[in-house]
Design a protein around this motif. Structure first.
Motif, PDB file in Angstrom:
ATOM      1  N   GLU A 107       0.822  -1.223   0.000  1.00 42.11           N
ATOM      2  CA  GLU A 107       0.000   0.000   0.000  1.00 42.11           C
ATOM      3  C   GLU A 107       0.857   1.276   0.000  1.00 42.11           C
ATOM      4  OE1 GLU A 107       0.139  -1.590   4.300  1.00 42.11           O
ATOM      5  OE2 GLU A 107      -0.025  -2.367   2.242  1.00 42.11           O
ATOM      6  N   TYR A 108       2.182   1.134   0.211  1.00 38.47           N
ATOM      7  CA  TYR A 108       3.045   2.308   0.208  1.00 38.47           C
ATOM      8  C   TYR A 108       3.723   2.536  -1.144  1.00 38.47           C
ATOM      9  CZ  TYR A 108       2.687   1.754   5.302  1.00 38.47           C
ATOM     10  OH  TYR A 108       2.237   1.625   6.574  1.00 38.47           O
ATOM     11  N   LEU A 109       3.579   1.618  -2.092  1.00 42.45           N
ATOM     12  CA  LEU A 109       4.355   1.682  -3.329  1.00 42.45           C
ATOM     13  C   LEU A 109       4.031   2.898  -4.179  1.00 42.45           C
ATOM     14  CD1 LEU A 109       4.381  -2.074  -4.418  1.00 42.45           C
ATOM     15  CD2 LEU A 109       6.250  -0.740  -3.421  1.00 42.45           C
ATOM     16  N   GLN A 110       2.781   3.403  -4.098  1.00 41.49           N
ATOM     17  CA  GLN A 110       2.390   4.539  -4.941  1.00 41.49           C
ATOM     18  C   GLN A 110       2.577   5.886  -4.231  1.00 41.49           C
ATOM     19  OE1 GLN A 110       1.717   4.150  -8.147  1.00 41.49           O
ATOM     20  NE2 GLN A 110       2.175   1.974  -7.760  1.00 41.49           N
ATOM     21  N   ILE A 111       3.237   5.879  -3.088  1.00 45.07           N
ATOM     22  CA  ILE A 111       3.515   7.152  -2.391  1.00 45.07           C
ATOM     23  C   ILE A 111       4.495   7.961  -3.226  1.00 45.07           C
ATOM     24  CG2 ILE A 111       4.624   8.157  -0.367  1.00 45.07           C
ATOM     25  CD1 ILE A 111       3.504   5.889   1.281  1.00 45.07           C
ATOM     26  N   PRO A 112       4.187   9.230  -3.501  1.00 45.13           N
ATOM     27  CA  PRO A 112       5.115  10.051  -4.294  1.00 45.13           C
ATOM     28  C   PRO A 112       6.309  10.517  -3.463  1.00 45.13           C
ATOM     29  CG  PRO A 112       3.213  11.351  -3.648  1.00 45.13           C
ATOM     30  CD  PRO A 112       2.933   9.954  -3.192  1.00 45.13           C
ATOM     31  N   VAL A 113       7.456  10.589  -4.106  1.00 50.32           N
ATOM     32  CA  VAL A 113       8.682  11.042  -3.454  1.00 50.32           C
ATOM     33  C   VAL A 113       9.579  11.646  -4.535  1.00 50.32           C
ATOM     34  CG1 VAL A 113       9.845   8.825  -3.741  1.00 50.32           C
ATOM     35  CG2 VAL A 113      10.591  10.353  -1.927  1.00 50.32           C
ATOM     36  N   ILE A 114      10.385  12.616  -4.134  1.00 49.50           N
ATOM     37  CA  ILE A 114      11.330  13.188  -5.091  1.00 49.50           C
ATOM     38  C   ILE A 114      12.355  12.117  -5.442  1.00 49.50           C
ATOM     39  CG2 ILE A 114      11.024  15.562  -4.314  1.00 49.50           C
ATOM     40  CD1 ILE A 114      13.588  15.290  -2.706  1.00 49.50           C
ATOM     41  N   LYS A 115      12.785  12.094  -6.691  1.00 46.00           N
ATOM     42  CA  LYS A 115      13.665  11.025  -7.136  1.00 46.00           C
ATOM     43  C   LYS A 115      15.102  11.255  -6.661  1.00 46.00           C
ATOM     44  CE  LYS A 115      15.262  12.791 -11.634  1.00 46.00           C
ATOM     45  NZ  LYS A 115      15.389  12.510 -13.061  1.00 46.00           N
ATOM     46  N   PHE A 116      15.862  10.196  -6.770  1.00 45.83           N
ATOM     47  CA  PHE A 116      17.301  10.221  -6.514  1.00 45.83           C
ATOM     48  C   PHE A 116      17.608  10.536  -5.044  1.00 45.83           C
ATOM     49  CE2 PHE A 116      21.733  11.813  -7.384  1.00 45.83           C
ATOM     50  CZ  PHE A 116      22.183  10.619  -7.886  1.00 45.83           C
ATOM     51  N   VAL A 117      16.867   9.886  -4.094  1.00 48.71           N
ATOM     52  CA  VAL A 117      17.144  10.077  -2.673  1.00 48.71           C
ATOM     53  C   VAL A 117      17.823   8.852  -2.057  1.00 48.71           C
ATOM     54  CG1 VAL A 117      15.302  11.735  -2.304  1.00 48.71           C
ATOM     55  CG2 VAL A 117      14.808   9.298  -2.066  1.00 48.71           C
TER      56      VAL A 117
ATOM     57  N   ILE B 127      16.716  -2.078   2.996  1.00 49.27           N
ATOM     58  CA  ILE B 127      15.916  -0.874   2.767  1.00 49.27           C
ATOM     59  C   ILE B 127      14.483  -1.216   3.142  1.00 49.27           C
ATOM     60  CG2 ILE B 127      15.158   0.842   1.097  1.00 49.27           C
ATOM     61  CD1 ILE B 127      17.647   0.184  -0.562  1.00 49.27           C
ATOM     62  N   SER B 128      13.948  -0.500   4.128  1.00 46.85           N
ATOM     63  CA  SER B 128      12.579  -0.755   4.578  1.00 46.85           C
ATOM     64  C   SER B 128      11.808   0.562   4.635  1.00 46.85           C
ATOM     65  CB  SER B 128      12.580  -1.415   5.957  1.00 46.85           C
ATOM     66  OG  SER B 128      13.250  -0.603   6.894  1.00 46.85           O
ATOM     67  N   VAL B 129      10.494   0.456   4.454  1.00 48.36           N
ATOM     68  CA  VAL B 129       9.621   1.628   4.422  1.00 48.36           C
ATOM     69  C   VAL B 129       8.607   1.495   5.565  1.00 48.36           C
ATOM     70  CG1 VAL B 129       8.004   3.005   3.060  1.00 48.36           C
ATOM     71  CG2 VAL B 129       9.908   1.805   1.935  1.00 48.36           C
ATOM     72  N   GLU B 130       8.492   2.559   6.356  1.00 48.27           N
ATOM     73  CA  GLU B 130       7.535   2.599   7.453  1.00 48.27           C
ATOM     74  C   GLU B 130       6.708   3.880   7.336  1.00 48.27           C
ATOM     75  OE1 GLU B 130       9.836   2.543  10.973  1.00 48.27           O
ATOM     76  OE2 GLU B 130      10.931   0.690  10.454  1.00 48.27           O
ATOM     77  N   LYS B 131       5.551   3.861   7.993  1.00 48.27           N
ATOM     78  CA  LYS B 131       4.693   5.038   7.957  1.00 48.27           C
ATOM     79  C   LYS B 131       4.105   5.279   9.335  1.00 48.27           C
ATOM     80  CE  LYS B 131       1.062   7.300   5.245  1.00 48.27           C
ATOM     81  NZ  LYS B 131       0.060   7.147   4.184  1.00 48.27           N
ATOM     82  N   GLU B 132       4.235   6.501   9.812  1.00 44.01           N
ATOM     83  CA  GLU B 132       3.670   6.910  11.090  1.00 44.01           C
ATOM     84  C   GLU B 132       2.769   8.114  10.844  1.00 44.01           C
ATOM     85  OE1 GLU B 132       6.805   7.700  13.770  1.00 44.01           O
ATOM     86  OE2 GLU B 132       7.566   5.626  13.811  1.00 44.01           O
ATOM     87  N   LYS B 133       1.470   7.878  10.934  1.00 44.52           N
ATOM     88  CA  LYS B 133       0.477   8.927  10.650  1.00 44.52           C
ATOM     89  C   LYS B 133       0.706   9.434   9.229  1.00 44.52           C
ATOM     90  CE  LYS B 133      -0.138  10.215  15.482  1.00 44.52           C
ATOM     91  NZ  LYS B 133      -0.103  11.285  16.490  1.00 44.52           N
ATOM     92  N   GLU B 134       1.023  10.723   9.093  1.00 44.94           N
ATOM     93  CA  GLU B 134       1.218  11.300   7.754  1.00 44.94           C
ATOM     94  C   GLU B 134       2.669  11.275   7.313  1.00 44.94           C
ATOM     95  OE1 GLU B 134      -1.249  12.177   5.866  1.00 44.94           O
ATOM     96  OE2 GLU B 134      -2.683  11.654   7.432  1.00 44.94           O
ATOM     97  N   GLU B 135       3.540  10.741   8.155  1.00 48.43           N
ATOM     98  CA  GLU B 135       4.975  10.795   7.872  1.00 48.43           C
ATOM     99  C   GLU B 135       5.469   9.442   7.377  1.00 48.43           C
ATOM    100  OE1 GLU B 135       7.665  12.832  10.699  1.00 48.43           O
ATOM    101  OE2 GLU B 135       8.661  10.890  10.816  1.00 48.43           O
TER     102      GLU B 135
END
Length: 599
Positions: free
Chosen positions: A471-481, A505-513
């Motif tokens: 469910e996090y894969l479509q989160i937008p982010v600036i490239k090349f980070v 490399i892992s992705v976590e989400k806390e509220k809106e962050e």
């Protein structure tokens, strides 16, 4: 250095006026002697500084050891005093043993034995516990207890008990009575504590116990801290232990009472008192800061080594300056002979000689331009044609070329090369063709392809893990980070001699962050380095000359998402580093996913 350069410029001017003088040996000798004198002064100052620091360190260490020795001796006295108090209290806790002791002190031998038999039969106990059993238990309980003397005031009888269970009786002589009255309870290898025994009914004193402890313990304490001296004596001035033996206890006590003990001993002093016993630890000032000869020799050898190294560097540097000056003068001579194509190397050191060389080269260029205008025009025309050809090699052309090479490699059966070229092409295209904002799936995909390039470089030396909920894969982010973080690990963090390296490399989400955690088990950083780096990241500090890296990614995150976001670094438990990227995503760009776009 500015003075040296000025002198060389002056020398150059003199040589321009008198071209027959071709050497700078005289100036070289002067500068060499001056630099050598300065170097000797610096090395001497450093040697004195290190020697003084070493002396202070030894002084501090020896004073610390002296304090520890004093604490150990005082602790032993307090321990023995407490043991004597415990034994005295235990005697009063047992009525049978206390009554036995009182009858022993007051009754004659026959009456005492009759009392023991009567008590044994009347109490109907299996074992009679008298004063002998009490003292035997005390010996077993306290290893430092060496002797016990039982003194009856009424009978004048002294009974001594030893650790082997034996007892010896004698009548008290005048010397013994005088020592008891004055509290001078010290014998060879033993010191005593006096505990009076009273009848609990009428509180009359019937006698006393003299509990003796080993004084050899003080020798063990002193040997552990060998530089300091230790003296233990009682109020009567009798020495329990003295490691030096040069001073009388009475003299030390007089100096102690007068407050002149340090000047009397010529030493640093630590003193304490436990009951009737005094502890004096002292360290002679001439020995307190004495530096061992091997340490002195090591400091001198280091100083001589630094002097030799500095002398070598001075000679090398002055020789280089002399050679650069000769090149400038030789170039001037060639120009005077009509050779305008001579060029002097410049922009290598950034000093005044480079400035002179640069101005000299510009002068030659300007003169040559005025003379060769026609040839210069032709050269410019050819340069324009070359620039037009180079402009045709654009990023699209390079990407398509890589794709063509990849397909040819696959057709030829070299799939490993094809896979490597594909990863390189995907990484190259991501940097030049994607929008500024992409999805998290795309960023992870490009990062994976980038890591695959390192798998070819470090085969079998690391493992790569990526963890991201769908469910996090479509989160937008600036490239090349992520790529700079990954590159930082492979440049600075990977342990080249090990094969159990990993990067996760892992992705976590806390509220809106959203947090992207890049974790490895590499070399890592010290706590001090982490504190400095995190402070720079929090302050958004980045060196102007620095390449694209963690500081650049941090600055981009703060610029896009706000000052409250960015990068934080911390040590990973078990070794390694954790780099945490924090951002608050905005709306995802339409029509973008993690799949590659066709050209």
């Amino acid at each position: 250095m500015q003075i040296l350069h000025f002198l060389f410029v002056v020398l150059m001017t003199m040589r321009r006026k008198n071209m027959e003088v071709k050497t700078s040996g005289q100036l070289y000798s002067k500068l060499f002697y001056i630099d050598t004198a300065i170097l000797c002064c610096v090395v001497l100052a450093m040697t004195v500084f290190f020697f003084t620091s070493t002396r202070n360190r030894f002084l501090e260490q020896n004073l610390k050891y002296m304090g520890m020795m004093s604490e150990s001796a005082d602790s032993y006295l307090k321990e023995t005093s407490d043991i004597a108090e415990y034994i005295h209290e235990d005697l009063y806790k047992s009525s049978m043993e206390l009554n036995d002791a009182l009858h022993y002190l007051t009754d004659g031998p026959a009456d005492y034995q009759q009392y023991r038999l009567d008590t044994y039969f009347d109490s109907k106990i299996s074992e009679y516990k008298g004063i002998e059993a009490f003292f035997l238990d005390a010996f077993q309980a306290y290893q430092s207890l060496s002797r016990i003397m039982f003194y009856s005031y009424e009978r004048g009888m002294v009974t001594e008990y030893t650790r082997d269970g034996k007892s010896y009786k004698r009548f008290a002589d005048k010397v013994f009575l005088k020592r008891v009255e004055s509290g001078d309870l010290v014998e060879e290898n033993c010191f005593f504590y006096l505990k009076e025994i009273r009848d609990p009914i009428n509180m009359q004193v019937k006698g006393c116990m003299l509990l003796g402890f080993e004084s050899g313990k003080f020798e063990s304490i002193r040997q552990y801290y060998s530089r300091a001296e230790l003296a233990v004596f009682n109020d009567a001035g009798t020495v329990v232990f003295d490691s030096n033996g040069n001073y009388k206890a009475s003299e030390i006590m007089e100096a102690e009472d007068a407050g002149t003990l340090e000047s009397f001993l010529g030493a640093y002093v630590e003193q304490s008192q436990t009951g009737r016993y005094h502890t004096i630890s002292y360290l002679e000032k001439r020995l307190a800061s004495a530096v061992p000869m091997p340490v002195i020799l090591m400091i001198l050898l280091v100083g001589l080594g630094a002097l030799a190294l500095g002398e070598t560097f001075v000679r090398y540097h002055l020789k280089r300056l002399e050679q650069r000056l000769d090149r400038i003068l030789d170039g001037m001579i060639k120009v005077m002979e009509g050779d305008l194509k001579v060029r002097i190397p410049s922009n290598r050191n950034g000093d005044e000689l480079d400035v002179i060389s640069s101005y000299f080269n510009e002068m030659c260029i300007n003169l040559e331009e005025h003379i060769n205008k026609r040839y210069l025009a032709e050269i410019e025309q050819k340069n324009a044609e070359m620039a037009a050809l180079q402009s045709q090699i654009n990023p699209h052309f390079l990407y398509n070329t890589l794709e063509a090479v990849r397909m040819m490699a696959i057709c030829n059966g070299d799939r490993e090369v094809g896979k490597m070229l594909y990863s390189l092409a995907v990484t190259f295209r991501a940097q030049i063709k994607e929008a500024d904002v992409i999805t998290l799936a795309q960023e992870l995909h490009y990062s994976k392809k980038y890591i695959e390039l390192f798998e070819f470089r470090y085969p079998g030396q690391f493992q790569m893990l990526m963890e991201c909920p769908e469910e996090y894969l479509q989160i937008p982010v600036i490239k090349f980070v992520l790529q700079p973080i990954i590159e930082n690990y492979f440049i600075h963090g990977i342990r080249m001699k090990e094969t159990d390296n990993f990067i996760r490399i892992s992705v976590e989400k806390e509220k809106e962050e959203v947090k992207i955690v890049v974790e490895d088990n590499g070399i890592g950083m010290t706590e001090t380095e982490l504190a400095v780096k995190n402070r720079e990241l929090a302050e958004n500090f980045m060196e102007k000359q620095a390449s694209i890296g963690i500081a650049n990614v941090n600055r981009r995150l703060k610029a896009v998402y706000g000052k409250g976001y960015g990068i934080h670094m911390e040590a990973r438990p078990g070794g390694g580093l954790r780099v945490i990227l924090r951002f608050r995503p905005q709306e995802a760009p339409a029509g973008e996913g993690c799949r590659d776009r066709e050209n």
